[in-house]
Design a protein around this motif. Structure first.
Motif, PDB file in Angstrom:
ATOM      1  N   PHE A  56      45.862 -39.722 -52.214  1.00  0.00           N
ATOM      2  CA  PHE A  56      45.452 -39.201 -50.909  1.00  0.00           C
ATOM      3  C   PHE A  56      44.948 -40.331 -50.018  1.00  0.00           C
ATOM      4  O   PHE A  56      44.630 -41.430 -50.496  1.00  0.00           O
ATOM      5  N   ARG A  82      41.226 -31.828 -61.132  1.00  0.00           N
ATOM      6  CA  ARG A  82      41.636 -32.782 -60.088  1.00  0.00           C
ATOM      7  C   ARG A  82      40.437 -32.945 -59.143  1.00  0.00           C
ATOM      8  O   ARG A  82      39.703 -31.985 -58.907  1.00  0.00           O
ATOM      9  N   ASN A 116      44.264 -35.924 -46.900  1.00  0.00           N
ATOM     10  CA  ASN A 116      45.558 -35.316 -47.213  1.00  0.00           C
ATOM     11  C   ASN A 116      46.397 -36.302 -48.008  1.00  0.00           C
ATOM     12  O   ASN A 116      45.991 -37.434 -48.280  1.00  0.00           O
ATOM     13  N   LYS A 117      47.599 -35.864 -48.368  1.00  0.00           N
ATOM     14  CA  LYS A 117      48.476 -36.703 -49.187  1.00  0.00           C
ATOM     15  C   LYS A 117      48.638 -38.109 -48.614  1.00  0.00           C
ATOM     16  O   LYS A 117      48.749 -38.280 -47.391  1.00  0.00           O
ATOM     17  N   CYS A 158      54.386 -34.228 -47.050  1.00  0.00           N
ATOM     18  CA  CYS A 158      54.100 -33.605 -48.339  1.00  0.00           C
ATOM     19  C   CYS A 158      54.515 -32.135 -48.319  1.00  0.00           C
ATOM     20  O   CYS A 158      55.455 -31.759 -47.585  1.00  0.00           O
ATOM     21  N   ASN A 159      53.844 -31.319 -49.111  1.00  0.00           N
ATOM     22  CA  ASN A 159      54.138 -29.877 -49.064  1.00  0.00           C
ATOM     23  C   ASN A 159      52.840 -29.141 -48.825  1.00  0.00           C
ATOM     24  O   ASN A 159      51.933 -29.158 -49.670  1.00  0.00           O
ATOM     25  N   THR A 189      45.955 -30.213 -45.652  1.00  0.00           N
ATOM     26  CA  THR A 189      44.804 -31.032 -46.028  1.00  0.00           C
ATOM     27  C   THR A 189      44.187 -30.503 -47.311  1.00  0.00           C
ATOM     28  O   THR A 189      44.316 -29.327 -47.644  1.00  0.00           O
ATOM     29  N   ASP A 190      43.537 -31.391 -48.005  1.00  0.00           N
ATOM     30  CA  ASP A 190      42.870 -31.051 -49.258  1.00  0.00           C
ATOM     31  C   ASP A 190      41.360 -30.983 -49.096  1.00  0.00           C
ATOM     32  O   ASP A 190      40.663 -30.448 -49.965  1.00  0.00           O
ATOM     33  N   THR A 216      50.129 -23.472 -45.223  1.00  0.00           N
ATOM     34  CA  THR A 216      49.218 -23.722 -44.106  1.00  0.00           C
ATOM     35  C   THR A 216      50.020 -24.392 -42.983  1.00  0.00           C
ATOM     36  O   THR A 216      50.314 -23.780 -41.982  1.00  0.00           O
ATOM     37  N   ARG A 264      50.114 -27.020 -57.513  1.00  0.00           N
ATOM     38  CA  ARG A 264      49.414 -28.031 -56.741  1.00  0.00           C
ATOM     39  C   ARG A 264      49.304 -27.507 -55.309  1.00  0.00           C
ATOM     40  O   ARG A 264      49.827 -26.465 -54.966  1.00  0.00           O
ATOM     41  N   GLY A 265      48.532 -28.235 -54.509  1.00  0.00           N
ATOM     42  CA  GLY A 265      48.240 -27.724 -53.168  1.00  0.00           C
ATOM     43  C   GLY A 265      46.838 -27.135 -53.198  1.00  0.00           C
ATOM     44  O   GLY A 265      46.526 -26.308 -54.064  1.00  0.00           O
ATOM     45  N   ALA A 266      45.982 -27.542 -52.267  1.00  0.00           N
ATOM     46  CA  ALA A 266      44.563 -27.177 -52.351  1.00  0.00           C
ATOM     47  C   ALA A 266      44.307 -25.683 -52.545  1.00  0.00           C
ATOM     48  O   ALA A 266      43.634 -25.269 -53.489  1.00  0.00           O
ATOM     49  N   PRO A 267      44.843 -24.805 -51.679  1.00  0.00           N
ATOM     50  CA  PRO A 267      44.540 -23.379 -51.880  1.00  0.00           C
ATOM     51  C   PRO A 267      45.083 -22.815 -53.193  1.00  0.00           C
ATOM     52  O   PRO A 267      44.431 -21.996 -53.859  1.00  0.00           O
ATOM     53  N   GLN A 320      56.845 -34.378 -52.963  1.00  0.00           N
ATOM     54  CA  GLN A 320      56.607 -32.960 -52.683  1.00  0.00           C
ATOM     55  C   GLN A 320      57.407 -32.474 -51.469  1.00  0.00           C
ATOM     56  O   GLN A 320      57.800 -31.315 -51.387  1.00  0.00           O
TER      57      GLN A 320
HETATM   58  C1  LIG Z   1      47.854 -26.622 -48.284  1.00  0.00           C
HETATM   59  S1  LIG Z   1      47.144 -27.903 -49.150  1.00  0.00           S
HETATM   60  C2  LIG Z   1      48.528 -28.912 -49.393  1.00  0.00           C
HETATM   61  C3  LIG Z   1      48.149 -30.321 -49.688  1.00  0.00           C
HETATM   62  O1  LIG Z   1      48.051 -30.546 -51.101  1.00  0.00           O
HETATM   63  C4  LIG Z   1      48.960 -31.582 -51.439  1.00  0.00           C
HETATM   64  O2  LIG Z   1      48.490 -32.399 -52.446  1.00  0.00           O
HETATM   65  P1  LIG Z   1      49.047 -32.182 -53.952  1.00  0.00           P
HETATM   66  O3  LIG Z   1      50.507 -31.862 -53.863  1.00  0.00           O
HETATM   67  O4  LIG Z   1      48.756 -33.510 -54.619  1.00  0.00           O
HETATM   68  O5  LIG Z   1      48.224 -31.062 -54.528  1.00  0.00           O
HETATM   69  C5  LIG Z   1      49.106 -32.360 -50.148  1.00  0.00           C
HETATM   70  O6  LIG Z   1      47.984 -33.176 -49.894  1.00  0.00           O
HETATM   71  C6  LIG Z   1      49.213 -31.226 -49.179  1.00  0.00           C
HETATM   72  O7  LIG Z   1      49.041 -31.531 -47.838  1.00  0.00           O
END
Ligand SMILES: CSC[C@H]1O[C@H](OP(=O)(O)O)[C@H](O)[C@@H]1O
Length: 368
Positions: free
Chosen positions: A330, A90, A253-254, A163-164, A242-243, A175, A53-56, A202
């Motif tokens: 989010f 997602r 973001n989360k 979050c993470n 951010t996503d 990031t 998980r995590g956008a990148p 997270q």
């Molecule tokens: C560097 S993007 C991280 C971003 O993604 C997380 O969402 P998720 O754990 O649901 O994929 C969260 O919004 C983080 O800030």
């Protein structure tokens, strides 16, 4: 980054040259388990179920998912089927569609017999590019931490994050955490307030784990604590991930990020958002109105999993059986609450002019 001195990335191509290794983030912090993805479907499920998980990292996983798909069926139909399977895994992080569009642009024009090799090459490039971009975010964000440290010589710089958005959310460096890791490596005294980040935790499970294993001082706090800390001068700056960033600078973001931004604004605490340029979506002009907000299973709210005193992992219910729950994953922070966007090309004002000037090539992509 480092796990007890050993360098890791969150995702990698295995030595067999085709399967994909990824840290199963659902098992952290109690177990360090590496998953092996061997099909496009494996990659889609890994994204959907938040193994990764995590956008990148979602983007990089999708890129490797396309490569795995080309081993299975490199026809035009197979390429489109892989795209369609992965793009719906997602809905919120724009990096997913960005990576798939990059892969399709590289693969569609070439002979199907060449697609598997080309797909792995492009997926590797996307992974390496993420690491390079995040290193740039680290350099640009470091200047903010250094400037804060200069105002309080000998004291600790306290950063709050939500979050993470760490190396676990990307291929490496992270990031929001990238400037923190670099500051730590430069010997700057930095401490991180880590929002636990209900309901998936997270922060408590991932950010605390990665900071701890890299040796960065941190304190895990309940989500509702940040405002109090800011009122009492205990937060020097906030840096979140951010996503998806809209063209107007609104930041998705989360869930809970918006509330932190409000508290920061009310207390004069600088609120920064760290992002790689693939997270910018110039096709969205109003983030609050137009960015799709994922709603996940209510089980993530009603249940919690943890380790018992004797080391067993148990899942317990914390909500009455008959109570309905809502699980918005989010929220969107309006640009007016954002101090700056930390990107690989500098710290930018959260507005269209600054984003367009720094990343003109991203506008061309959105216009297609
Ligand atoms: C560097 S993007 C991280 C971003 O993604 C997380 O969402 P998720 O754990 O649901 O994929 C969260 O919004 C983080 O800030």
């Amino acid at each position: 980054m480092k796990v007890d001195g050993k360098h890791f990335r969150s995702i990698w191509r295995e030595r067999d040259g085709w399967s994909v290794g990824a840290i199963d983030q659902r098992r952290l912090p109690h177990e360090f388990v590496v998953a092996r993805l061997t099909s496009c479907e494996d990659a889609a499920v890994a994204i959907r179920d938040m193994l990764v998980r995590g956008a990148p990292l979602i983007g990089a996983t999708a890129a490797y998912g396309m490569a795995l798909a080309m081993r299975e069926d490199a026809s035009d139909a197979g390429l489109q089927r892989a795209y369609d399977t992965l793009v719906v895994a997602r809905p919120t992080a724009i990096n997913l569609k960005w990576a798939l569009d990059e892969m399709r642009a590289a693969l569609a024009p070439i002979d199907p017999v060449e697609r598997a090799e080309a797909a792995y090459a492009r997926a590797d490039e996307i992974a390496e590019q993420d690491v390079e971009i995040n290193r740039g975010i680290a350099d640009n964000g470091l200047k903010l931490i250094e400037a804060t440290a200069a105002k309080k010589p000998g004291e600790v710089v306290n950063v709050l994050t939500h979050c993470n958005a760490g190396w676990l959310a990307t291929v490496d460096w992270g990031t929001a955490t990238a400037p923190i890791y670099l500051a730590h490596e430069h010997g700057i005294k930095v401490h991180v307030w880590v929002d636990e980040t209900r309901p998936r935790n997270q922060g408590a499970s991932l950010t605390a784990w990665e900071l701890g294993h890299h040796g960065v001082p941190h304190t895990v706090i309940p989500d509702n604590t940040g405002g109090h800390l800011m009122q009492h001068g205990m937060v020097d700056l906030a840096i979140v991930g951010t996503d998806r960033v809209a063209a107007n600078g609104d930041v998705c973001n989360k869930i809970g990020t918006y509330l932190k931004a409000l508290a920061a604004h009310d207390n004069g605490v600088p609120f920064y958002v760290a992002l790689p340029s693939p997270t910018i979506d110039f096709a969205v002009h109003d983030g609050i109105r137009d960015i799709p907000i994922e709603q996940r299973s209510g089980v993530e709210v009603t249940d919690m999993t943890g380790r018992t005193a004797d080391g067993r992992l148990e899942t317990v219910r914390i909500v009455p059986e008959n109570s309905p729950v809502a699980n918005y994953a989010f929220d969107v922070t309006p640009a007016r609450l954002v101090t700056g966007l930390i990107t690989e090309r500098g710290v930018l004002k959260p507005d269209r002019a600054a984003l367009a000037s720094a990343f003109p090539e991203r506008i061309a992509v959105a216009a297609k």
